[in-house]
Scaffold this motif. Structure first.
Motif, PDB file in Angstrom:
ATOM      1  N   MET A  24      15.571  12.256   3.054  1.00  0.00           N
ATOM      2  CA  MET A  24      14.105  12.242   2.941  1.00  0.00           C
ATOM      3  C   MET A  24      13.569  11.236   3.954  1.00  0.00           C
ATOM      4  O   MET A  24      13.219  10.109   3.613  1.00  0.00           O
ATOM      5  CB  MET A  24      13.699  11.911   1.511  1.00  0.00           C
ATOM      6  N   LYS A  25      13.520  11.647   5.183  1.00  0.00           N
ATOM      7  CA  LYS A  25      13.277  10.725   6.296  1.00  0.00           C
ATOM      8  C   LYS A  25      11.930  10.011   6.228  1.00  0.00           C
ATOM      9  O   LYS A  25      11.792   8.905   6.743  1.00  0.00           O
ATOM     10  CB  LYS A  25      13.379  11.492   7.621  1.00  0.00           C
ATOM     11  N   GLU A  26      10.934  10.633   5.614  1.00  0.00           N
ATOM     12  CA  GLU A  26       9.601  10.034   5.578  1.00  0.00           C
ATOM     13  C   GLU A  26       9.414   9.055   4.423  1.00  0.00           C
ATOM     14  O   GLU A  26       8.388   8.383   4.348  1.00  0.00           O
ATOM     15  CB  GLU A  26       8.542  11.140   5.477  1.00  0.00           C
ATOM     16  N   THR A  27      10.373   8.976   3.530  1.00  0.00           N
ATOM     17  CA  THR A  27      10.200   8.164   2.330  1.00  0.00           C
ATOM     18  C   THR A  27      10.258   6.671   2.648  1.00  0.00           C
ATOM     19  O   THR A  27      11.215   6.187   3.243  1.00  0.00           O
ATOM     20  CB  THR A  27      11.273   8.503   1.278  1.00  0.00           C
ATOM     21  N   LYS A  28       9.212   5.979   2.240  1.00  0.00           N
ATOM     22  CA  LYS A  28       9.130   4.530   2.422  1.00  0.00           C
ATOM     23  C   LYS A  28       9.002   3.783   1.104  1.00  0.00           C
ATOM     24  O   LYS A  28       9.375   2.608   1.020  1.00  0.00           O
ATOM     25  CB  LYS A  28       7.915   4.182   3.303  1.00  0.00           C
ATOM     26  N   SER A  29       8.473   4.472   0.074  1.00  0.00           N
ATOM     27  CA  SER A  29       8.170   3.814  -1.190  1.00  0.00           C
ATOM     28  C   SER A  29       8.817   4.540  -2.350  1.00  0.00           C
ATOM     29  O   SER A  29       8.840   5.771  -2.392  1.00  0.00           O
ATOM     30  CB  SER A  29       6.649   3.759  -1.418  1.00  0.00           C
ATOM     31  N   VAL A  30       9.322   3.767  -3.300  1.00  0.00           N
ATOM     32  CA  VAL A  30       9.898   4.313  -4.528  1.00  0.00           C
ATOM     33  C   VAL A  30       9.086   3.792  -5.706  1.00  0.00           C
ATOM     34  O   VAL A  30       8.847   2.588  -5.824  1.00  0.00           O
ATOM     35  CB  VAL A  30      11.373   3.919  -4.689  1.00  0.00           C
ATOM     36  N   ILE A  31       8.675   4.715  -6.571  1.00  0.00           N
ATOM     37  CA  ILE A  31       7.959   4.386  -7.800  1.00  0.00           C
ATOM     38  C   ILE A  31       8.955   4.557  -8.940  1.00  0.00           C
ATOM     39  O   ILE A  31       9.580   5.607  -9.064  1.00  0.00           O
ATOM     40  CB  ILE A  31       6.754   5.319  -7.986  1.00  0.00           C
ATOM     41  N   ALA A  38       1.727  16.995  -9.501  1.00  0.00           N
ATOM     42  CA  ALA A  38       0.386  17.320  -8.997  1.00  0.00           C
ATOM     43  C   ALA A  38       0.236  16.943  -7.527  1.00  0.00           C
ATOM     44  O   ALA A  38      -0.458  17.632  -6.767  1.00  0.00           O
ATOM     45  CB  ALA A  38      -0.675  16.600  -9.830  1.00  0.00           C
ATOM     46  N   MET A  39       0.899  15.853  -7.127  1.00  0.00           N
ATOM     47  CA  MET A  39       0.804  15.381  -5.746  1.00  0.00           C
ATOM     48  C   MET A  39       1.919  15.956  -4.871  1.00  0.00           C
ATOM     49  O   MET A  39       2.042  15.604  -3.705  1.00  0.00           O
ATOM     50  CB  MET A  39       0.866  13.852  -5.722  1.00  0.00           C
ATOM     51  N   ASP A  40       2.744  16.813  -5.454  1.00  0.00           N
ATOM     52  CA  ASP A  40       3.859  17.436  -4.727  1.00  0.00           C
ATOM     53  C   ASP A  40       4.812  16.383  -4.172  1.00  0.00           C
ATOM     54  O   ASP A  40       5.286  16.480  -3.039  1.00  0.00           O
ATOM     55  CB  ASP A  40       3.334  18.341  -3.608  1.00  0.00           C
ATOM     56  N   MET A  41       5.094  15.386  -5.005  1.00  0.00           N
ATOM     57  CA  MET A  41       6.023  14.326  -4.633  1.00  0.00           C
ATOM     58  C   MET A  41       7.414  14.646  -5.162  1.00  0.00           C
ATOM     59  O   MET A  41       7.557  15.212  -6.242  1.00  0.00           O
ATOM     60  CB  MET A  41       5.567  12.984  -5.225  1.00  0.00           C
ATOM     61  N   PRO A  42       8.459  14.265  -4.465  1.00  0.00           N
ATOM     62  CA  PRO A  42       9.815  14.451  -4.978  1.00  0.00           C
ATOM     63  C   PRO A  42      10.091  13.521  -6.159  1.00  0.00           C
ATOM     64  O   PRO A  42       9.500  12.445  -6.268  1.00  0.00           O
ATOM     65  CB  PRO A  42      10.705  14.109  -3.774  1.00  0.00           C
ATOM     66  N   VAL A  43      10.994  13.964  -7.029  1.00  0.00           N
ATOM     67  CA  VAL A  43      11.369  13.187  -8.212  1.00  0.00           C
ATOM     68  C   VAL A  43      12.887  13.137  -8.302  1.00  0.00           C
ATOM     69  O   VAL A  43      13.562  14.162  -8.141  1.00  0.00           O
ATOM     70  CB  VAL A  43      10.801  13.822  -9.500  1.00  0.00           C
ATOM     71  N   LYS A  52       0.858  -1.193   0.000  1.00  0.00           N
ATOM     72  CA  LYS A  52       0.000   0.000   0.000  1.00  0.00           C
ATOM     73  C   LYS A  52       0.892   1.240   0.000  1.00  0.00           C
ATOM     74  O   LYS A  52       1.978   1.241   0.582  1.00  0.00           O
ATOM     75  CB  LYS A  52      -0.933  -0.017   1.208  1.00  0.00           C
ATOM     76  N   ILE A  53       0.424   2.285  -0.658  1.00  0.00           N
ATOM     77  CA  ILE A  53       1.282   3.432  -0.891  1.00  0.00           C
ATOM     78  C   ILE A  53       0.608   4.727  -0.477  1.00  0.00           C
ATOM     79  O   ILE A  53      -0.624   4.846  -0.500  1.00  0.00           O
ATOM     80  CB  ILE A  53       1.697   3.485  -2.381  1.00  0.00           C
ATOM     81  N   ASN A  54       1.421   5.685  -0.071  1.00  0.00           N
ATOM     82  CA  ASN A  54       0.935   7.010   0.316  1.00  0.00           C
ATOM     83  C   ASN A  54       1.839   8.041  -0.346  1.00  0.00           C
ATOM     84  O   ASN A  54       3.063   7.944  -0.244  1.00  0.00           O
ATOM     85  CB  ASN A  54       0.959   7.154   1.842  1.00  0.00           C
ATOM     86  N   TYR A  55       1.241   9.011  -0.996  1.00  0.00           N
ATOM     87  CA  TYR A  55       2.051  10.000  -1.719  1.00  0.00           C
ATOM     88  C   TYR A  55       2.963  10.795  -0.794  1.00  0.00           C
ATOM     89  O   TYR A  55       4.022  11.283  -1.218  1.00  0.00           O
ATOM     90  CB  TYR A  55       1.147  10.944  -2.521  1.00  0.00           C
ATOM     91  N   LYS A  56       2.600  10.910   0.471  1.00  0.00           N
ATOM     92  CA  LYS A  56       3.409  11.690   1.412  1.00  0.00           C
ATOM     93  C   LYS A  56       4.726  10.993   1.756  1.00  0.00           C
ATOM     94  O   LYS A  56       5.650  11.636   2.243  1.00  0.00           O
ATOM     95  CB  LYS A  56       2.613  11.956   2.694  1.00  0.00           C
ATOM     96  N   LEU A  87      -1.418   5.919 -10.084  1.00  0.00           N
ATOM     97  CA  LEU A  87      -1.890   7.301  -9.924  1.00  0.00           C
ATOM     98  C   LEU A  87      -3.146   7.354  -9.053  1.00  0.00           C
ATOM     99  O   LEU A  87      -3.285   8.234  -8.194  1.00  0.00           O
ATOM    100  CB  LEU A  87      -2.158   7.928 -11.295  1.00  0.00           C
ATOM    101  N   LEU A  88      -4.037   6.399  -9.248  1.00  0.00           N
ATOM    102  CA  LEU A  88      -5.249   6.370  -8.423  1.00  0.00           C
ATOM    103  C   LEU A  88      -4.946   5.922  -6.995  1.00  0.00           C
ATOM    104  O   LEU A  88      -5.564   6.395  -6.043  1.00  0.00           O
ATOM    105  CB  LEU A  88      -6.295   5.461  -9.063  1.00  0.00           C
ATOM    106  N   ALA A  89      -3.970   5.035  -6.826  1.00  0.00           N
ATOM    107  CA  ALA A  89      -3.577   4.616  -5.485  1.00  0.00           C
ATOM    108  C   ALA A  89      -2.993   5.780  -4.701  1.00  0.00           C
ATOM    109  O   ALA A  89      -3.199   5.896  -3.490  1.00  0.00           O
ATOM    110  CB  ALA A  89      -2.572   3.472  -5.565  1.00  0.00           C
TER     111      ALA A  89
END
Length: 205
Positions: free
Chosen positions: A99-106, A50-55, A10-14, A166-168
């Motif tokens: 990026m201490k909060e990062t748990k998931s990489v897309i 759009a989700m203000d995610m780092p790239v 499960k993923i969270n954009y934050k 994107l929907l997740a």
């Protein structure tokens, strides 16, 4: 007896970051379904904005292989040059560590069996959840592409599609940034050969 905890992916954009791996000019004409892959990767890039995610963007030996393709506007992003066959060069590792909060990489990019796969294995070793956008990753051959997807899945990565991801990330149509995401998925992702059949007649994935 208590059941073992399962990682459902499960993923969270934050707590997520988008990786764009080596999507460069000199690969035009060599990568299977490259125009389609670029279209989908651009959707993911716009979705991240759009989700203000780092790239995080890398380029493999840009002196010889050229810059990131014009279809992907990375002009406002830091681009990491490399020669290593993984995105996890020391500078990227340092960035991720900050990026201490990062748990998931897309992950989107090329080539699936080389830099994408090695990046995935390095990230899994560091205990990140890794989500591979299958319709935004490719190789020079479909054999390399498909067996790499299998290899990464067996290692513990999650294979998914751009629309699903994107929907997740939105999770809810009430999300304040759902409208731009909805526009991105309004037109289905182009076919990139993912449903080609194998020798045994089974679907590729």
């Amino acid at each position: 007896m208590a059941s073992l905890a399962r990682n459902l992916g499960k993923i969270n954009y934050k707590s997520s970051v988008l990786f764009l791996c080596d999507m460069q000019e000199k690969f035009r004409g060599n990568i299977q379904y490259y125009p389609q892959i670029l279209t989908v990767a651009n959707k993911m890039l716009q979705g991240a904005h759009a989700m203000d995610m780092p790239v995080i963007v890398t380029e493999q030996y840009p002196k010889g292989l050229g810059p990131t393709v014009s279809e992907l506007d990375v002009s406002q992003l830091k681009v990491y040059p490399k020669t290593q066959f993984s995105m996890l060069i020391p500078e990227v590792v340092d960035k991720l560590s900050s990026m201490k909060e990062t748990k998931s990489v897309i992950l989107c990019g090329i080539e699936t069996q080389v830099c994408v796969q090695n990046t995935v294995l390095d990230l899994l070793e560091k205990n990140y959840d890794v989500h591979i956008i299958a319709d935004a990753c490719s190789s020079r051959t479909m054999v390399d592409r498909m067996f790499s997807f299998q290899r990464m899945k067996e290692a513990g990565a999650f294979i998914t599609t751009s629309e699903s991801m994107l929907l997740a990330l939105c999770q809810d149509a009430a999300h304040p940034n759902f409208k731009p995401i909805q526009k991105l998925i309004w037109e289905s992702a182009p076919d990139s050969g993912l449903l080609n059949t194998s020798i045994k007649g089974e679907t590729a994935l």
